[in-house]
Design a protein around this motif. Structure first.
Motif, PDB file in Angstrom:
ATOM      1  N   TYR A 163       0.796  40.833  10.413  1.00 33.46           N
ATOM      2  CA  TYR A 163       2.151  41.330  10.673  1.00 33.46           C
ATOM      3  C   TYR A 163       3.027  41.199   9.421  1.00 33.46           C
ATOM      4  N   LEU A 164       2.987  40.025   8.809  1.00 33.27           N
ATOM      5  CA  LEU A 164       3.841  39.781   7.646  1.00 33.27           C
ATOM      6  C   LEU A 164       3.491  40.725   6.506  1.00 33.27           C
ATOM      7  N   GLU A 165       2.193  40.916   6.277  1.00 27.19           N
ATOM      8  CA  GLU A 165       1.800  41.779   5.163  1.00 27.19           C
ATOM      9  C   GLU A 165       2.180  43.229   5.435  1.00 27.19           C
ATOM     10  N   LYS A 166       2.085  43.629   6.698  1.00 26.73           N
ATOM     11  CA  LYS A 166       2.535  44.969   7.062  1.00 26.73           C
ATOM     12  C   LYS A 166       4.025  45.149   6.759  1.00 26.73           C
ATOM     13  N   LEU A 167       4.781  44.089   6.925  1.00 20.30           N
ATOM     14  CA  LEU A 167       6.222  44.146   6.656  1.00 20.30           C
ATOM     15  C   LEU A 167       6.533  44.029   5.172  1.00 20.30           C
ATOM     16  N   GLY A 168       5.485  43.862   4.347  1.00 22.41           N
ATOM     17  CA  GLY A 168       5.717  43.816   2.901  1.00 22.41           C
ATOM     18  C   GLY A 168       5.903  42.423   2.325  1.00 22.41           C
ATOM     19  N   VAL A 169       5.701  41.381   3.138  1.00 23.31           N
ATOM     20  CA  VAL A 169       5.822  40.019   2.615  1.00 23.31           C
ATOM     21  C   VAL A 169       4.586  39.699   1.775  1.00 23.31           C
ATOM     22  N   LYS A 170       4.785  39.088   0.625  1.00 21.29           N
ATOM     23  CA  LYS A 170       3.646  38.679  -0.207  1.00 21.29           C
ATOM     24  C   LYS A 170       3.216  37.285   0.224  1.00 21.29           C
ATOM     25  N   VAL A 171       2.120  37.229   0.965  1.00 21.84           N
ATOM     26  CA  VAL A 171       1.646  35.950   1.502  1.00 21.84           C
ATOM     27  C   VAL A 171       0.643  35.346   0.523  1.00 21.84           C
ATOM     28  N   LEU A 172       0.951  34.175  -0.003  1.00 24.16           N
ATOM     29  CA  LEU A 172       0.029  33.492  -0.912  1.00 24.16           C
ATOM     30  C   LEU A 172      -0.549  32.271  -0.201  1.00 24.16           C
ATOM     31  N   LEU A 173      -1.840  32.337   0.156  1.00 24.49           N
ATOM     32  CA  LEU A 173      -2.487  31.193   0.801  1.00 24.49           C
ATOM     33  C   LEU A 173      -3.163  30.323  -0.256  1.00 24.49           C
ATOM     34  N   ASN A 174      -3.573  29.110   0.158  1.00 19.72           N
ATOM     35  CA  ASN A 174      -4.262  28.181  -0.756  1.00 19.72           C
ATOM     36  C   ASN A 174      -3.509  28.034  -2.081  1.00 19.72           C
ATOM     37  N   THR A 175      -2.203  28.062  -1.990  1.00 18.86           N
ATOM     38  CA  THR A 175      -1.395  28.023  -3.202  1.00 18.86           C
ATOM     39  C   THR A 175      -0.410  26.865  -3.091  1.00 18.86           C
ATOM     40  N   ARG A 176      -0.422  26.024  -4.103  1.00 19.36           N
ATOM     41  CA  ARG A 176       0.432  24.843  -4.039  1.00 19.36           C
ATOM     42  C   ARG A 176       1.566  24.973  -5.045  1.00 19.36           C
ATOM     43  N   VAL A 177       2.798  24.810  -4.571  1.00 13.69           N
ATOM     44  CA  VAL A 177       3.954  24.835  -5.474  1.00 13.69           C
ATOM     45  C   VAL A 177       4.079  23.469  -6.117  1.00 13.69           C
ATOM     46  N   THR A 178       4.148  23.440  -7.431  1.00 14.70           N
ATOM     47  CA  THR A 178       4.245  22.139  -8.107  1.00 14.70           C
ATOM     48  C   THR A 178       5.652  21.829  -8.596  1.00 14.70           C
ATOM     49  N   SER A 179       6.427  22.873  -8.922  1.00 16.99           N
ATOM     50  CA  SER A 179       7.786  22.566  -9.367  1.00 16.99           C
ATOM     51  C   SER A 179       8.710  23.761  -9.216  1.00 16.99           C
ATOM     52  N   PHE A 180       9.990  23.455  -9.157  1.00 17.39           N
ATOM     53  CA  PHE A 180      11.034  24.478  -9.141  1.00 17.39           C
ATOM     54  C   PHE A 180      12.283  23.870  -9.773  1.00 17.39           C
TER      55      PHE A 180
END
Lengths: 439, 439
Positions: free
Chosen positions: B231-248
């Motif tokens: 559903y999300l991808e159909k709506l154009g959301v970029k879904v990144l799985l197995n991805t860890r955010v390390t900093s912002f």
């Protein structure tokens, strides 16, 4: 002043820059929304505010969202209208340019519709301690302060200290002051005893309405003025006429006649002061800081710069001392000016503005109001219904009308505004920590 | 710690102090509202918050007031319930006493229902820059920031800078992250092009949903998880799985795999951390900062001190690793504990708690949802209707139900949330001037 230009499309069309999206500026922009002008509407907020109902937001009867409306929503599918969220710092009439924190913008025609703000008549102490009511944000703050003080009163065993938390002083007997006092009195009667059974509401909570002159609702008929006072006193409000507040230090209100009231809360609705833009010639600023305009809303002695609404001062034969600073004046001026701009493009002459007085009204608590039509004054339940209908239709948007209507209905049936919520947007973490360190 | 006692009536009744008015604490207080205990409910806010719909407040689909409810309203005409607005700093189990900024209070029974807050896993930089979503105030802040950044993007001619204002990164693929991403995508599709015709929405606005593990909606069925992603991808959301955010750092999101995204906005919904009260024995604090309790919700090794909801960790045969930290667990524990308190007064034995899993669900944008019942999984339009009905009935108060329903109906019919308002309560004048000086 930044040297960058605000990002706005350049076009063949003449550009009309409107500063302020209150009743006047918004009406002008809406009427020009399908015209052959490029319209740039500049406002500090992203929404229009319906000022006549601020007091109901403060009294937890309505949500802010029910009485404000996003500008972008209003101008969807209006490609000649551009909205910018910022304040205007100054104008350079020579270069035909305004300056904002975002950069500058050039105009072909400039309309000053900046309205008026609270007037403390130079009393710095009052300005620092009293609570104003000239924006929906200020109304929300008042709501939060009142609710927080009732909560605090429950953990304040000393009688005097508790009194000063629950007592409320309203200064100014115009519509805002009268409507606030009436609705506080209703809250005292119907809501507080149920919400705060631990508090002896009848004995402890006092509501004062202080007016410098001899009459409430100055500008309305004497009949309406007296009736409003009668209604308020029946509701238990202590109305003090001919009484001038001289100081308030956050703890004690002092009056010219020597009287004192201990309270933490003074709501200041005693006067307004127009807010012209810096850079206009000094000699056009007149009574109440207003800008003198001719019958075409043009600022005296200037080309292409206009003022409308609360910030404008126009004399016409029927109104030799200017028009009342109310929504009707602003709306009529905005509509008239739009018509003149269109006439000019059609090669016609601009027409002089004439104000048409449609009457005025105020509501006092539950099911009571006073209405002055030009030739007829009435009050009571039917006046209240009139007040409701007029205000309901004046609110922008079907959804808002519906929500206000349902809220009024629910509040009328169960005597119980249910929006007694202390809500604020969270601060960014960094700011939260700064605040905590200060405490 | 102040030496004063909080103003509370002393009575013959045993006093139950509940810390926190979330789903668990509120349920407990309501069920004890007509009992022979004195109930003291302590919460920082003056209202209960309906957490499952925070994301709709953030997305301008609902007003805060529609999903929160004043405690005092709930407990009108309940003379054995006392509400105090404050935070609890610590507990002294020996003296049976809690300490707050308002003073201390003694208890006969203490219930810790303090819930959980955002978990940044010790990453201080993230904590300072990311936007959390664990209170209605934080949801409102998110709404304001998003709208302000769209406004700013219009006066930001440089492409890269504009991109980082309009792109949004959501970290955490649980219900909050998924529901936020879905509703942002709907906003991008239906609202932004109309509100911001100057912006090339399709080309410029990107919505990222980043999840550390291989599945969205961990804890739901694999079928629902995959469907949600579809559903999300159909709506154009970029879904990144197995991805860890390390900093912002407020400008750039960095990921463990070396990827980077430039954005000003990271919404952090990647984990929660329980918030026990200071003064409890250290050895009862376990996984996720939760408090270990026995099957009676009693804190291990303590008399008269209980924990329920997100802050509690209870093992039972069917849930050897504890219960899911969701509203259902809290509500069931609160209800169960109330029943036990009543049983004890009737001279009966307390009963062991057993969690009854009623299923879980999440909605993804407009007219789509996934629902897992214990033995049956479904999705699509009917799942969405189920989601709506369940949430509508769970909201407190008839007025709130009605307003949420009407808002949903209007938004469904005209694809157009109309609450895109940046509103904050005004600061006191003195604070406003402090802020201005900082700028």
């Amino acid at each position: 002043m930044p040297a960058t230009k605000i990002n706005l499309p350049e076009s063949e069309m003449e550009r009309i820059v409107i500063v302020g999206g209150g009743f006047g500026g918004l009406q002008l922009a809406r009427k020009l929304a399908k015209s052959k002008y490029q319209v740039v509407l500049i406002d500090k907020e992203n929404h229009h505010q319906f000022q006549p109902l601020f007091y109901q937001v403060a009294m937890a009867g309505l949500e802010p969202s029910s009485i404000v409306f996003p500008f972008r929503r209003i101008f969807q599918n209006r490609p000649n209208v551009f909205i910018r969220n910022t304040q205007v710092d100054s104008v350079d009439p020579e270069k035909k340019r305004i300056f904002t924190p975002l950069g500058y913008a050039n105009y072909d025609h400039l309309i000053v519709a900046t309205g008026a703000n609270t007037n403390y008549f130079g009393n710095e102490e009052l300005r620092r301690h009293a609570i104003p009511m000239k924006s929906v944000g200020e109304a929300l703050r008042l709501r939060n302060v009142i609710l927080e003080d009732y909560e605090r009163s429950l953990v304040t065993p000393e009688f005097d200290e508790r009194q000063s938390l629950v007592d409320i002083v309203i200064v100014g007997g115009g519509p805002t002051g009268v409507e606030l006092a009436g609705s506080l009195a209703e809250m005292k009667k119907h809501v507080l005893p149920k919400d705060y059974p631990e508090l002896n509401v009848e004995a402890e909570v006092d509501i004062y309405l202080i007016q410098a002159g001899p009459l409430l609702l100055k500008g309305m008929s004497e009949k309406s003025s007296n009736k409003a006072r009668e209604y308020l006193e029946k509701l238990g409000v202590k109305v003090l006429l001919n009484t001038r507040v001289t100081s308030f230090d956050g703890e004690t209100v002092k009056m010219k006649d020597g009287g004192q009231i201990k309270t933490t809360k003074v709501i200041w609705a005693a006067g307004i002061k127009a807010m012209p833009i810096a850079g206009l010639p000094e000699d056009v600023i007149t009574y109440g800081n207003r800008i003198a305009v001719d019958r075409y809303c043009r600022i005296e002695g200037m080309q292409d710069v206009y003022a409308i609404g609360d910030v404008a001062y126009m004399e016409e034969p029927d109104f030799p001392k200017g028009h009342p600073q109310v929504a009707q004046t602003a709306i009529q001026m905005g509509g008239h000016l739009a018509k003149n701009f269109k006439r000019i493009q059609q090669g016609k002459e601009a027409e002089k503005f004439s104000y048409s007085d449609k009457g005025s009204m105020a509501t006092i608590g539950r099911a009571r109001a006073v209405v002055d039509l030009p030739n007829f004054h009435f009050n009571g339940f039917f006046a209240w219904i009139t007040w409701l209908v007029v205000h309901l239709f004046a609110i922008l948007g079907t959804r808002n009308k519906l929500f206000v209507f349902i809220n009024w209905l629910i509040n009328y049936v169960n005597y119980n505004q249910s929006l007694r919520l202390i809500i604020r947007p969270a601060l960014p973490i960094v700011k939260q920590e700064e605040e905590q360190q200060k405490d």
